[in-house]
Design a protein around this motif. Sequence first.
Motif, PDB file in Angstrom:
ATOM      1  N   ILE A 120      -6.973  -0.998  -0.420  1.00 14.57           N
ATOM      2  CA  ILE A 120      -6.825  -1.341  -1.802  1.00 14.57           C
ATOM      3  C   ILE A 120      -5.220  -1.692  -2.107  1.00 14.57           C
ATOM      4  O   ILE A 120      -4.954  -3.007  -2.503  1.00 14.57           O
ATOM      5  CB  ILE A 120      -7.047  -0.294  -2.775  1.00 14.57           C
ATOM      6  N   PHE A 121      -4.187  -0.972  -1.890  1.00 16.94           N
ATOM      7  CA  PHE A 121      -2.888  -1.424  -1.999  1.00 16.94           C
ATOM      8  C   PHE A 121      -2.123  -2.733  -0.944  1.00 16.94           C
ATOM      9  O   PHE A 121      -1.648  -3.510  -1.487  1.00 16.94           O
ATOM     10  CB  PHE A 121      -1.796  -0.081  -1.903  1.00 16.94           C
ATOM     11  N   ILE A 136       2.224  11.490   3.237  1.00 12.60           N
ATOM     12  CA  ILE A 136       1.251  12.453   3.001  1.00 12.60           C
ATOM     13  C   ILE A 136       0.363  12.540   4.413  1.00 12.60           C
ATOM     14  O   ILE A 136       0.118  13.625   4.873  1.00 12.60           O
ATOM     15  CB  ILE A 136       0.400  12.219   1.680  1.00 12.60           C
ATOM     16  N   VAL A 137       0.083  11.469   4.768  1.00  8.27           N
ATOM     17  CA  VAL A 137      -1.036  11.442   5.902  1.00  8.27           C
ATOM     18  C   VAL A 137      -0.207  11.933   7.225  1.00  8.27           C
ATOM     19  O   VAL A 137      -0.929  12.719   8.097  1.00  8.27           O
ATOM     20  CB  VAL A 137      -1.587  10.160   6.226  1.00  8.27           C
ATOM     21  N   ASN A 138       0.981  11.830   7.322  1.00 10.85           N
ATOM     22  CA  ASN A 138       1.699  12.356   8.391  1.00 10.85           C
ATOM     23  C   ASN A 138       2.257  13.792   8.261  1.00 10.85           C
ATOM     24  O   ASN A 138       2.604  14.454   9.227  1.00 10.85           O
ATOM     25  CB  ASN A 138       2.795  11.630   8.744  1.00 10.85           C
ATOM     26  N   ASP A 169     -10.728   9.870   5.081  1.00  4.28           N
ATOM     27  CA  ASP A 169     -11.230   8.436   4.493  1.00  4.28           C
ATOM     28  C   ASP A 169     -10.899   8.162   2.933  1.00  4.28           C
ATOM     29  O   ASP A 169     -10.833   6.769   2.723  1.00  4.28           O
ATOM     30  CB  ASP A 169     -12.957   8.761   4.350  1.00  4.28           C
ATOM     31  N   LEU A 170     -10.392   8.829   2.267  1.00  3.42           N
ATOM     32  CA  LEU A 170     -10.170   8.484   0.881  1.00  3.42           C
ATOM     33  C   LEU A 170      -8.869   7.863   0.828  1.00  3.42           C
ATOM     34  O   LEU A 170      -8.332   6.780   0.169  1.00  3.42           O
ATOM     35  CB  LEU A 170      -9.996   9.836   0.077  1.00  3.42           C
ATOM     36  N   ILE A 171      -7.877   8.507   1.631  1.00 11.88           N
ATOM     37  CA  ILE A 171      -6.564   7.640   1.800  1.00 11.88           C
ATOM     38  C   ILE A 171      -6.661   6.487   2.431  1.00 11.88           C
ATOM     39  O   ILE A 171      -5.992   5.466   2.005  1.00 11.88           O
ATOM     40  CB  ILE A 171      -5.759   8.740   2.825  1.00 11.88           C
ATOM     41  N   SER A 172      -7.508   6.323   3.395  1.00 14.60           N
ATOM     42  CA  SER A 172      -7.687   5.028   4.058  1.00 14.60           C
ATOM     43  C   SER A 172      -8.182   4.059   3.122  1.00 14.60           C
ATOM     44  O   SER A 172      -7.844   2.417   2.898  1.00 14.60           O
ATOM     45  CB  SER A 172      -8.745   4.950   5.203  1.00 14.60           C
TER      46      SER A 172
END
Length: 149
Positions: A76-77, A47-49, A68-71
């Motif tokens: 967490i994962f 998704i990020v790429n 920021d939300l993705i990071s």
Amino acid sequence: MEQPQTNEYLINTEQLRLLTLFHYISGGLAIVFSSIFILYLLMISMIVNNPQFKQSTQAQMNGISPADLISIFIYIFGAIITLGIIYGIAQIIAGNFIKQRKHRLFIIIVAIPNLLFIPYGTLLSIFTLIVLSRPWVVALFNRQDMPLT
């Protein structure tokens, strides 16, 4: 030193052998299930790429950007994966220590968090604590000259 084959000896050694096997299985399952989150990390990286995602990161959502939300999800994962693999390895080591009849306190410490994993982990932890608290088993773990059968 030859150990007499009493009924108590046979029961306790068989239960310790089964605990060893179940700790190996539980450790392997913990590693496998925590590794499933690697798939989530791969999906997040896809998704990020994605070029469309990079264009949409220009917009802000209540002061938090999607990047920021993705990071936050990546951290967490990553923590779940790391803790799961470490705990799985600790369970395998505990199973090995049961087989070698040493480090009883380590085995008890590893068994306690397993209470949270209902139903299998709870049963394994309760049986581990019951078997390791028997006076004969405590004496077995304290003696180094007993056979490892």
